[in-house]
Design a protein around this motif. Structure first.
Motif, PDB file in Angstrom:
ATOM      1  N   ARG A   1       8.749   5.030  -2.623  1.00 23.00           N
ATOM      2  CA  ARG A   1       8.954   5.373  -1.231  1.00 23.00           C
ATOM      3  C   ARG A   1       7.567   5.325  -0.736  1.00 23.00           C
ATOM      4  O   ARG A   1       7.269   5.844   0.530  1.00 23.00           O
ATOM      5  CB  ARG A   1       9.623   6.648  -1.186  1.00 23.00           C
ATOM      6  CG  ARG A   1      11.232   6.457  -1.315  1.00 23.00           C
ATOM      7  CD  ARG A   1      11.788   7.900  -1.823  1.00 23.00           C
ATOM      8  NE  ARG A   1      13.358   7.734  -1.636  1.00 23.00           N
ATOM      9  CZ  ARG A   1      13.806   7.347  -2.793  1.00 23.00           C
ATOM     10  NH1 ARG A   1      13.074   7.107  -3.814  1.00 23.00           N
ATOM     11  NH2 ARG A   1      15.101   7.151  -2.769  1.00 23.00           N
ATOM     12  N   GLY A   2       6.697   4.714  -1.462  1.00 28.06           N
ATOM     13  CA  GLY A   2       5.268   4.815  -1.047  1.00 28.06           C
ATOM     14  C   GLY A   2       4.382   6.069  -0.999  1.00 28.06           C
ATOM     15  O   GLY A   2       3.463   6.189  -0.299  1.00 28.06           O
ATOM     16  N   ILE A   3       4.740   7.038  -2.004  1.00 24.65           N
ATOM     17  CA  ILE A   3       3.992   8.191  -1.803  1.00 24.65           C
ATOM     18  C   ILE A   3       3.328   8.383  -3.104  1.00 24.65           C
ATOM     19  O   ILE A   3       3.929   8.417  -4.394  1.00 24.65           O
ATOM     20  CB  ILE A   3       5.056   9.502  -1.834  1.00 24.65           C
ATOM     21  CG1 ILE A   3       5.903   9.183  -0.578  1.00 24.65           C
ATOM     22  CG2 ILE A   3       4.216  10.920  -1.580  1.00 24.65           C
ATOM     23  CD1 ILE A   3       5.215   9.152   0.757  1.00 24.65           C
ATOM     24  N   PHE A   4       2.197   8.456  -3.518  1.00 24.85           N
ATOM     25  CA  PHE A   4       1.407   8.464  -4.566  1.00 24.85           C
ATOM     26  C   PHE A   4       0.959   9.779  -4.876  1.00 24.85           C
ATOM     27  O   PHE A   4       0.160  10.304  -4.150  1.00 24.85           O
ATOM     28  CB  PHE A   4      -0.030   7.589  -4.484  1.00 24.85           C
ATOM     29  CG  PHE A   4      -0.969   7.975  -5.653  1.00 24.85           C
ATOM     30  CD1 PHE A   4      -0.496   7.625  -6.865  1.00 24.85           C
ATOM     31  CD2 PHE A   4      -2.255   8.368  -5.390  1.00 24.85           C
ATOM     32  CE1 PHE A   4      -1.551   7.758  -7.881  1.00 24.85           C
ATOM     33  CE2 PHE A   4      -3.387   8.343  -6.370  1.00 24.85           C
ATOM     34  CZ  PHE A   4      -2.996   8.107  -7.714  1.00 24.85           C
ATOM     35  N   VAL A   5       1.673  10.440  -6.164  1.00 21.94           N
ATOM     36  CA  VAL A   5       1.344  11.800  -6.688  1.00 21.94           C
ATOM     37  C   VAL A   5       1.201  11.511  -8.121  1.00 21.94           C
ATOM     38  O   VAL A   5       1.729  10.549  -8.566  1.00 21.94           O
ATOM     39  CB  VAL A   5       2.596  12.796  -6.269  1.00 21.94           C
ATOM     40  CG1 VAL A   5       2.331  12.977  -4.665  1.00 21.94           C
ATOM     41  CG2 VAL A   5       3.760  12.266  -6.651  1.00 21.94           C
ATOM     42  N   ARG A   6       0.981  12.519  -8.833  1.00 17.61           N
ATOM     43  CA  ARG A   6       0.830  12.394 -10.414  1.00 17.61           C
ATOM     44  C   ARG A   6       1.283  13.778 -10.925  1.00 17.61           C
ATOM     45  O   ARG A   6       2.014  14.616 -10.152  1.00 17.61           O
ATOM     46  CB  ARG A   6      -0.567  12.237 -10.618  1.00 17.61           C
ATOM     47  CG  ARG A   6      -1.273  10.853 -10.668  1.00 17.61           C
ATOM     48  CD  ARG A   6      -2.458  10.669 -11.447  1.00 17.61           C
ATOM     49  NE  ARG A   6      -3.112   9.620 -11.558  1.00 17.61           N
ATOM     50  CZ  ARG A   6      -4.113   9.071 -11.125  1.00 17.61           C
ATOM     51  NH1 ARG A   6      -5.134  10.108 -10.523  1.00 17.61           N
ATOM     52  NH2 ARG A   6      -4.475   7.876 -11.034  1.00 17.61           N
ATOM     53  N   MET A   7       1.401  13.870 -12.114  1.00 26.00           N
ATOM     54  CA  MET A   7       1.980  14.800 -12.956  1.00 26.00           C
ATOM     55  C   MET A   7       1.425  14.935 -13.998  1.00 26.00           C
ATOM     56  O   MET A   7       0.716  14.320 -14.820  1.00 26.00           O
ATOM     57  CB  MET A   7       3.580  14.417 -13.026  1.00 26.00           C
ATOM     58  CG  MET A   7       3.895  13.519 -14.067  1.00 26.00           C
ATOM     59  SD  MET A   7       5.578  13.053 -14.445  1.00 26.00           S
ATOM     60  CE  MET A   7       6.115  14.529 -15.363  1.00 26.00           C
ATOM     61  N   PRO A   8       1.410  16.567 -14.729  1.00 26.75           N
ATOM     62  CA  PRO A   8       0.960  16.809 -16.088  1.00 26.75           C
ATOM     63  C   PRO A   8       1.595  15.860 -16.958  1.00 26.75           C
ATOM     64  O   PRO A   8       2.673  15.347 -16.843  1.00 26.75           O
ATOM     65  CB  PRO A   8       1.120  18.162 -16.247  1.00 26.75           C
ATOM     66  CG  PRO A   8       1.332  18.917 -14.683  1.00 26.75           C
ATOM     67  CD  PRO A   8       2.026  17.512 -14.002  1.00 26.75           C
TER      68      PRO A   8
ATOM     69  N   PRO B   1       0.839  -1.163   0.144  1.00 30.32           N
ATOM     70  CA  PRO B   1       0.037  -0.045  -0.129  1.00 30.32           C
ATOM     71  C   PRO B   1       0.865   1.311  -0.031  1.00 30.32           C
ATOM     72  O   PRO B   1       1.962   1.153   0.436  1.00 30.32           O
ATOM     73  CB  PRO B   1      -0.764  -0.126   1.352  1.00 30.32           C
ATOM     74  CG  PRO B   1       0.100  -0.930   2.150  1.00 30.32           C
ATOM     75  CD  PRO B   1       1.037  -1.802   1.397  1.00 30.32           C
ATOM     76  N   PHE B   2       0.182   2.283  -0.683  1.00 33.24           N
ATOM     77  CA  PHE B   2       1.169   3.650  -0.283  1.00 33.24           C
ATOM     78  C   PHE B   2       0.834   4.177   1.080  1.00 33.24           C
ATOM     79  O   PHE B   2      -0.044   4.046   1.954  1.00 33.24           O
ATOM     80  CB  PHE B   2       0.454   4.624  -1.102  1.00 33.24           C
ATOM     81  CG  PHE B   2       0.662   4.562  -2.772  1.00 33.24           C
ATOM     82  CD1 PHE B   2       1.808   4.531  -3.131  1.00 33.24           C
ATOM     83  CD2 PHE B   2      -0.477   4.243  -3.546  1.00 33.24           C
ATOM     84  CE1 PHE B   2       2.000   4.438  -4.559  1.00 33.24           C
ATOM     85  CE2 PHE B   2      -0.140   4.247  -5.012  1.00 33.24           C
ATOM     86  CZ  PHE B   2       0.928   4.160  -5.483  1.00 33.24           C
ATOM     87  N   ALA B   3       2.077   4.874   1.464  1.00 31.63           N
ATOM     88  CA  ALA B   3       2.066   5.247   2.776  1.00 31.63           C
ATOM     89  C   ALA B   3       1.137   6.865   2.757  1.00 31.63           C
ATOM     90  O   ALA B   3       0.672   7.406   3.704  1.00 31.63           O
ATOM     91  CB  ALA B   3       3.469   5.882   3.262  1.00 31.63           C
ATOM     92  N   ALA B   4       1.028   7.545   1.507  1.00 32.86           N
ATOM     93  CA  ALA B   4       0.394   8.725   1.357  1.00 32.86           C
ATOM     94  C   ALA B   4      -0.235   8.831   0.071  1.00 32.86           C
ATOM     95  O   ALA B   4       0.391   8.606  -0.961  1.00 32.86           O
ATOM     96  CB  ALA B   4       1.371   9.644   1.367  1.00 32.86           C
TER      97      ALA B   4
END
Length: 372
Positions: free
Chosen positions: A326-333, A32-35
Protein backbone atom coordinates in the motif's frame (compact mmCIF):
# COMPACT_ATOMS: atom_id res chain seq x y z
CA UNK A 1 42.49 -14.72 -17.72
CA UNK A 2 41.92 -14.65 -13.94
CA UNK A 3 39.82 -12.41 -11.77
CA UNK A 4 40.76 -10.74 -8.47
CA UNK A 5 42.45 -12.93 -5.88
CA UNK A 6 40.21 -12.27 -2.90
CA UNK A 7 41.37 -12.90 0.63
CA UNK A 8 40.29 -16.18 2.19
CA UNK A 9 38.14 -14.20 4.63
CA UNK A 10 36.26 -12.39 1.86
CA UNK A 11 35.79 -15.62 -0.07
CA UNK A 12 34.21 -17.16 3.03
CA UNK A 13 31.66 -14.38 3.53
CA UNK A 14 28.27 -14.12 1.82
CA UNK A 15 27.40 -10.95 -0.04
CA UNK A 16 25.41 -9.00 2.53
CA UNK A 17 23.42 -5.80 2.55
CA UNK A 18 22.38 -5.07 6.16
CA UNK A 19 19.42 -2.98 5.00
CA UNK A 20 17.74 -2.85 1.60
CA UNK A 21 17.22 0.88 1.13
CA UNK A 22 13.86 2.44 0.30
CA UNK A 23 15.05 3.54 -3.13
CA UNK A 24 15.90 -0.04 -4.06
CA UNK A 25 12.54 -1.20 -2.74
CA UNK A 26 10.83 1.46 -4.85
CA UNK A 27 12.70 0.28 -7.95
CA UNK A 28 11.66 -3.30 -7.29
CA UNK A 29 8.04 -2.27 -6.80
CA UNK A 30 8.05 0.06 -9.78
CA UNK A 31 6.54 2.96 -7.83
CA UNK A 32 7.45 5.42 -5.09
CA UNK A 33 6.39 5.04 -1.48
CA UNK A 34 3.58 7.24 -0.23
CA UNK A 35 5.20 7.35 3.22
CA UNK A 36 8.89 6.84 4.03
CA UNK A 37 8.79 5.71 7.65
CA UNK A 38 11.19 2.79 7.80
CA UNK A 39 14.78 3.99 7.90
CA UNK A 40 14.78 5.89 11.22
CA UNK A 41 15.32 9.08 9.28
CA UNK A 42 14.08 12.35 10.71
CA UNK A 43 11.39 13.40 8.24
CA UNK A 44 11.21 16.87 9.76
CA UNK A 45 14.58 17.69 8.22
CA UNK A 46 17.56 19.79 9.27
CA UNK A 47 17.85 23.26 10.71
CA UNK A 48 17.28 26.04 8.16
CA UNK A 49 20.66 27.36 9.24
CA UNK A 50 22.23 24.03 8.31
CA UNK A 51 20.54 24.08 4.90
CA UNK A 52 21.80 27.62 4.28
CA UNK A 53 25.31 26.67 5.36
CA UNK A 54 25.36 23.66 3.04
CA UNK A 55 24.06 25.76 0.15
CA UNK A 56 26.76 28.35 0.76
CA UNK A 57 29.43 25.65 0.94
CA UNK A 58 28.37 24.16 -2.40
CA UNK A 59 30.32 26.83 -4.26
CA UNK A 60 33.50 25.60 -2.58
CA UNK A 61 32.88 21.94 -3.28
CA UNK A 62 35.86 21.91 -5.64
CA UNK A 63 37.96 21.85 -2.45
CA UNK A 64 38.50 18.76 -0.36
CA UNK A 65 37.00 18.95 3.09
CA UNK A 66 39.24 19.70 6.06
CA UNK A 67 40.94 16.37 6.65
CA UNK A 68 40.75 16.85 10.42
CA UNK A 69 37.24 18.41 10.52
CA UNK A 70 38.82 20.78 13.01
CA UNK A 71 36.09 23.44 13.30
CA UNK A 72 33.37 20.83 13.65
CA UNK A 73 35.40 18.85 16.18
CA UNK A 74 36.03 22.02 18.18
CA UNK A 75 32.29 22.79 18.26
CA UNK A 76 31.48 19.21 19.28
CA UNK A 77 34.15 19.38 22.00
CA UNK A 78 32.69 22.61 23.37
CA UNK A 79 29.19 21.11 23.25
CA UNK A 80 30.30 18.15 25.37
CA UNK A 81 32.82 19.96 27.55
CA UNK A 82 35.77 17.90 26.34
CA UNK A 83 38.98 18.58 24.42
CA UNK A 84 39.26 18.46 20.64
CA UNK A 85 41.58 15.48 21.12
CA UNK A 86 38.61 13.53 22.51
CA UNK A 87 36.59 13.91 19.30
CA UNK A 88 36.68 12.06 15.98
CA UNK A 89 34.41 12.93 13.03
CA UNK A 90 33.63 10.35 10.39
CA UNK A 91 31.19 9.12 7.77
CA UNK A 92 28.27 8.41 10.07
CA UNK A 93 28.28 5.95 12.94
CA UNK A 94 28.35 3.16 10.36
CA UNK A 95 31.68 4.39 9.00
CA UNK A 96 33.11 4.85 12.48
CA UNK A 97 32.07 1.35 13.51
CA UNK A 98 33.88 0.00 10.45
CA UNK A 99 37.04 1.87 11.38
CA UNK A 100 36.75 0.70 15.00
CA UNK A 101 36.53 -2.94 13.92
CA UNK A 102 39.51 -2.48 11.65
CA UNK A 103 41.46 -1.01 14.56
CA UNK A 104 40.86 -3.77 17.10
CA UNK A 105 39.50 -6.90 15.41
CA UNK A 106 41.65 -9.62 13.90
CA UNK A 107 40.55 -12.99 12.61
CA UNK A 108 39.06 -15.05 15.42
CA UNK A 109 38.68 -12.22 17.94
CA UNK A 110 35.55 -12.39 20.08
CA UNK A 111 32.96 -9.62 19.92
CA UNK A 112 29.77 -9.48 21.99
CA UNK A 113 26.44 -7.94 21.05
CA UNK A 114 22.72 -8.58 21.48
CA UNK A 115 20.84 -10.95 19.20
CA UNK A 116 18.73 -8.64 17.07
CA UNK A 117 20.70 -5.45 17.75
CA UNK A 118 21.99 -3.12 15.03
CA UNK A 119 23.10 -5.45 12.19
CA UNK A 120 25.55 -3.06 10.53
CA UNK A 121 27.88 -3.52 13.49
CA UNK A 122 27.77 -7.28 12.95
CA UNK A 123 28.50 -6.74 9.25
CA UNK A 124 31.70 -4.87 10.08
CA UNK A 125 32.79 -7.42 12.68
CA UNK A 126 32.38 -10.25 10.16
CA UNK A 127 34.22 -8.24 7.52
CA UNK A 128 37.35 -8.18 9.67
CA UNK A 129 37.13 -11.79 10.78
CA UNK A 130 35.68 -11.30 14.25
CA UNK A 131 33.56 -13.96 15.91
CA UNK A 132 30.19 -12.66 17.11
CA UNK A 133 28.76 -13.89 20.40
CA UNK A 134 25.16 -12.82 20.99
CA UNK A 135 22.93 -12.65 24.04
CA UNK A 136 19.13 -12.31 23.97
CA UNK A 137 17.19 -9.20 24.83
CA UNK A 138 15.44 -9.12 28.20
CA UNK A 139 11.90 -7.65 28.15
CA UNK A 140 12.58 -5.86 24.86
CA UNK A 141 15.75 -4.22 26.15
CA UNK A 142 19.38 -5.10 25.73
CA UNK A 143 20.66 -6.98 28.77
CA UNK A 144 23.78 -5.29 30.20
CA UNK A 145 24.50 -8.02 32.73
CA UNK A 146 24.31 -10.75 30.10
CA UNK A 147 26.53 -8.74 27.76
CA UNK A 148 29.17 -8.33 30.45
CA UNK A 149 29.00 -12.01 31.42
CA UNK A 150 29.42 -13.07 27.80
CA UNK A 151 32.31 -10.64 27.33
CA UNK A 152 34.07 -12.15 30.35
CA UNK A 153 33.37 -15.68 29.15
CA UNK A 154 34.73 -15.06 25.64
CA UNK A 155 37.48 -12.55 26.53
CA UNK A 156 35.84 -10.24 24.02
CA UNK A 157 37.76 -7.34 22.52
CA UNK A 158 34.56 -5.37 21.89
CA UNK A 159 31.11 -5.29 23.46
CA UNK A 160 28.39 -3.28 21.74
CA UNK A 161 25.30 -1.72 23.26
CA UNK A 162 22.98 1.01 22.01
CA UNK A 163 21.29 3.31 24.51
CA UNK A 164 18.56 4.09 23.50
CA UNK A 165 18.16 0.89 21.55
CA UNK A 166 17.59 0.22 17.88
CA UNK A 167 15.30 -1.53 16.87
CA UNK A 168 13.08 -1.43 19.97
CA UNK A 169 13.35 2.20 21.07
CA UNK A 170 13.79 1.16 24.70
CA UNK A 171 16.46 2.59 26.98
CA UNK A 172 18.40 2.18 30.20
CA UNK A 173 18.98 4.81 32.87
CA UNK A 174 22.47 6.26 32.94
CA UNK A 175 23.30 4.41 36.14
CA UNK A 176 22.82 1.05 34.41
CA UNK A 177 25.29 1.97 31.67
CA UNK A 178 27.75 3.37 34.21
CA UNK A 179 27.57 0.15 36.22
CA UNK A 180 28.15 -1.81 33.02
CA UNK A 181 31.32 0.17 32.33
CA UNK A 182 32.64 -0.54 35.83
CA UNK A 183 32.00 -4.25 35.28
CA UNK A 184 33.81 -4.47 31.93
CA UNK A 185 36.42 -7.23 31.83
CA UNK A 186 40.01 -6.10 31.53
CA UNK A 187 40.86 -5.49 27.89
CA UNK A 188 37.26 -5.24 26.66
CA UNK A 189 36.29 -2.00 24.95
CA UNK A 190 32.67 -0.88 25.05
CA UNK A 191 31.20 0.59 21.87
CA UNK A 192 28.33 2.69 23.22
CA UNK A 193 26.00 3.72 20.39
CA UNK A 194 24.13 6.86 21.43
CA UNK A 195 22.60 7.70 18.05
CA UNK A 196 19.23 8.49 19.63
CA UNK A 197 20.18 9.87 23.01
CA UNK A 198 19.06 13.42 22.19
CA UNK A 199 15.46 12.14 22.14
CA UNK A 200 15.73 10.27 25.45
CA UNK A 201 14.41 11.34 28.86
CA UNK A 202 16.61 13.25 31.26
CA UNK A 203 18.93 10.85 33.06
CA UNK A 204 19.56 8.55 30.09
CA UNK A 205 22.93 9.91 28.94
CA UNK A 206 25.72 8.20 30.89
CA UNK A 207 28.29 10.30 32.73
CA UNK A 208 31.59 9.13 31.29
CA UNK A 209 34.95 10.82 31.75
CA UNK A 210 36.43 11.89 28.43
CA UNK A 211 39.71 10.16 29.25
CA UNK A 212 38.12 6.81 30.17
CA UNK A 213 39.92 4.25 27.98
CA UNK A 214 37.20 1.60 28.41
CA UNK A 215 34.52 3.27 26.27
CA UNK A 216 34.06 4.84 22.87
CA UNK A 217 30.78 6.71 22.43
CA UNK A 218 29.18 7.13 19.01
CA UNK A 219 26.91 10.03 18.06
CA UNK A 220 25.34 11.15 14.80
CA UNK A 221 23.83 14.10 12.93
CA UNK A 222 21.46 11.70 11.14
CA UNK A 223 18.73 11.58 13.78
CA UNK A 224 18.21 14.61 16.02
CA UNK A 225 19.73 16.94 13.42
CA UNK A 226 17.84 15.47 10.47
CA UNK A 227 20.92 15.06 8.27
CA UNK A 228 21.06 11.34 7.47
CA UNK A 229 22.01 12.00 3.85
CA UNK A 230 25.01 14.12 4.86
CA UNK A 231 26.70 11.16 6.59
CA UNK A 232 28.22 12.86 9.63
CA UNK A 233 28.93 10.95 12.79
CA UNK A 234 31.37 11.42 15.63
CA UNK A 235 33.02 9.52 18.42
CA UNK A 236 34.01 10.59 21.92
CA UNK A 237 36.88 8.68 23.52
CA UNK A 238 40.26 8.92 25.19
CA UNK A 239 42.84 10.84 23.11
CA UNK A 240 44.99 7.78 22.49
CA UNK A 241 42.12 5.86 20.94
CA UNK A 242 40.99 8.85 18.88
CA UNK A 243 44.54 9.32 17.58
CA UNK A 244 44.76 5.66 16.59
CA UNK A 245 42.03 6.18 14.00
CA UNK A 246 44.47 8.36 12.04
CA UNK A 247 46.34 5.16 11.15
CA UNK A 248 43.48 3.74 9.12
CA UNK A 249 40.67 6.26 8.50
CA UNK A 250 39.90 7.91 5.17
CA UNK A 251 41.40 11.32 5.87
CA UNK A 252 39.39 13.01 3.12
CA UNK A 253 36.22 11.03 3.62
CA UNK A 254 34.22 13.96 5.01
CA UNK A 255 32.48 16.16 2.46
CA UNK A 256 33.04 19.91 2.92
CA UNK A 257 29.31 20.57 2.49
CA UNK A 258 28.47 18.06 5.22
CA UNK A 259 31.03 19.54 7.60
CA UNK A 260 29.56 23.01 7.23
CA UNK A 261 26.00 21.76 7.60
CA UNK A 262 26.79 19.81 10.76
CA UNK A 263 28.59 22.81 12.28
CA UNK A 264 25.57 25.07 11.68
CA UNK A 265 23.16 22.41 12.94
CA UNK A 266 25.05 22.00 16.22
CA UNK A 267 25.03 25.75 16.76
CA UNK A 268 21.25 26.05 16.24
CA UNK A 269 20.00 25.28 19.73
CA UNK A 270 16.51 26.61 19.01
CA UNK A 271 15.96 24.15 16.18
CA UNK A 272 17.21 21.30 18.35
CA UNK A 273 14.63 22.12 21.02
CA UNK A 274 11.91 22.45 18.38
CA UNK A 275 12.92 19.12 16.89
CA UNK A 276 12.53 17.31 20.20
CA UNK A 277 8.98 18.64 20.45
CA UNK A 278 8.16 17.59 16.87
CA UNK A 279 9.53 14.10 17.43
CA UNK A 280 7.71 13.67 20.74
CA UNK A 281 4.46 14.72 19.10
CA UNK A 282 4.94 12.29 16.22
CA UNK A 283 5.70 9.44 18.63
CA UNK A 284 2.43 10.19 20.41
CA UNK A 285 0.62 10.16 17.07
CA UNK A 286 2.10 6.77 16.10
CA UNK A 287 1.13 5.39 19.51
CA UNK A 288 -2.42 6.65 19.03
CA UNK A 289 -2.64 5.09 15.55
CA UNK A 290 -1.52 1.75 17.00
CA UNK A 291 -4.11 1.90 19.78
CA UNK A 292 -6.88 2.85 17.34
CA UNK A 293 -6.15 -0.45 15.59
CA UNK A 294 -6.10 -2.59 18.73
CA UNK A 295 -2.29 -2.71 18.88
CA UNK A 296 0.13 -1.50 21.53
CA UNK A 297 3.22 0.64 21.14
CA UNK A 298 6.38 0.24 23.18
CA UNK A 299 7.54 3.36 25.03
CA UNK A 300 10.22 4.99 22.88
CA UNK A 301 13.22 7.22 23.56
CA UNK A 302 14.07 7.51 19.85
CA UNK A 303 12.65 8.96 16.63
CA UNK A 304 10.71 5.76 15.93
CA UNK A 305 8.14 3.60 17.66
CA UNK A 306 8.01 -0.19 17.83
CA UNK A 307 4.40 -1.36 17.50
CA UNK A 308 3.53 -4.77 18.94
CA UNK A 309 1.30 -6.47 16.35
CA UNK A 310 0.00 -8.85 19.00
CA UNK A 311 1.01 -12.13 17.39
CA UNK A 312 4.26 -13.69 16.17
CA UNK A 313 6.90 -12.74 13.64
CA UNK A 314 5.04 -14.33 10.74
CA UNK A 315 2.09 -12.07 11.36
CA UNK A 316 4.25 -8.96 11.72
CA UNK A 317 6.02 -9.82 8.46
CA UNK A 318 2.65 -10.17 6.77
CA UNK A 319 1.61 -6.76 8.10
CA UNK A 320 4.89 -5.30 6.86
CA UNK A 321 4.34 -6.76 3.40
CA UNK A 322 0.77 -5.49 3.24
CA UNK A 323 1.87 -2.00 4.26
CA UNK A 324 4.53 -2.10 1.57
CA UNK A 325 1.93 -3.12 -1.00
CA UNK A 326 0.00 0.00 0.00
CA UNK A 327 3.02 2.26 -0.44
CA UNK A 328 4.05 2.52 3.21
CA UNK A 329 7.73 1.90 3.94
CA UNK A 330 8.33 0.62 7.48
CA UNK A 331 10.68 -2.00 8.90
CA UNK A 332 10.70 -4.54 11.70
CA UNK A 333 13.12 -6.28 14.08
CA UNK A 334 14.73 -9.46 12.76
CA UNK A 335 14.83 -11.73 15.81
CA UNK A 336 12.08 -13.33 17.93
CA UNK A 337 10.34 -12.31 20.09
CA UNK A 338 11.07 -8.71 19.07
CA UNK A 339 9.99 -9.59 15.52
CA UNK A 340 6.36 -9.51 16.66
CA UNK A 341 6.71 -5.74 16.15
CA UNK A 342 6.90 -3.35 13.24
CA UNK A 343 9.00 -0.21 13.60
CA UNK A 344 7.64 3.13 12.40
CA UNK A 345 9.79 6.25 12.10
CA UNK A 346 8.48 9.70 12.95
CA UNK A 347 7.52 12.01 10.12
CA UNK A 348 5.33 14.91 9.08
CA UNK A 349 1.55 14.69 9.40
CA UNK A 350 0.99 13.79 5.74
CA UNK A 351 3.17 10.69 6.06
CA UNK A 352 1.58 9.59 9.31
CA UNK A 353 -1.85 10.22 7.76
CA UNK A 354 -0.93 7.80 4.96
CA UNK A 355 0.23 5.22 7.51
CA UNK A 356 -2.97 5.64 9.53
CA UNK A 357 -5.08 5.18 6.40
CA UNK A 358 -3.22 2.04 5.27
CA UNK A 359 -2.83 0.21 8.59
CA UNK A 360 -6.42 -1.09 9.06
CA UNK A 361 -6.53 -2.69 5.63
CA UNK A 362 -2.99 -4.04 6.02
CA UNK A 363 -3.91 -5.71 9.30
CA UNK A 364 -7.09 -7.18 7.84
CA UNK A 365 -5.25 -8.51 4.80
CA UNK A 366 -2.50 -10.03 6.96
CA UNK A 367 -5.04 -11.74 9.19
CA UNK A 368 -6.90 -13.11 6.17
CA UNK A 369 -3.69 -14.36 4.57
CA UNK A 370 -2.56 -16.24 7.67
CA UNK A 371 -5.99 -17.72 8.37
CA UNK A 372 -6.13 -19.58 5.03
Amino acid sequence: MTGPRYTKLIESLPATVPFVGPEEQERRAGRPFAARLGANENGFGPSPRAIAAMAAAAGDVWKYGDSTSFELRAEIAAHHGVAVENVLVGEGIDGLLGYLCRLVIESGDAVVTSDGAYPTFNYHVAGFGGVLHKVPYATDREDPQALIAKAAETQAKLVYIANPDNPMGTWHARETIEEMIEALPEGTLMALDEAYVEFAPEGTEARIAAADPRVIRMRTFSKAHGMAGARVGYALAAPGLIAAFDKIRNHFGMCRISQEGALAALQDKTWQAYMRLLVAGARDRITAIAEENGLSALPSATNFVAIDCGQDGDFARAVLAELGARGIFVRMPFVAPQDRCIRVSVGPDAELDAFAAALPDALAAARAKLSR
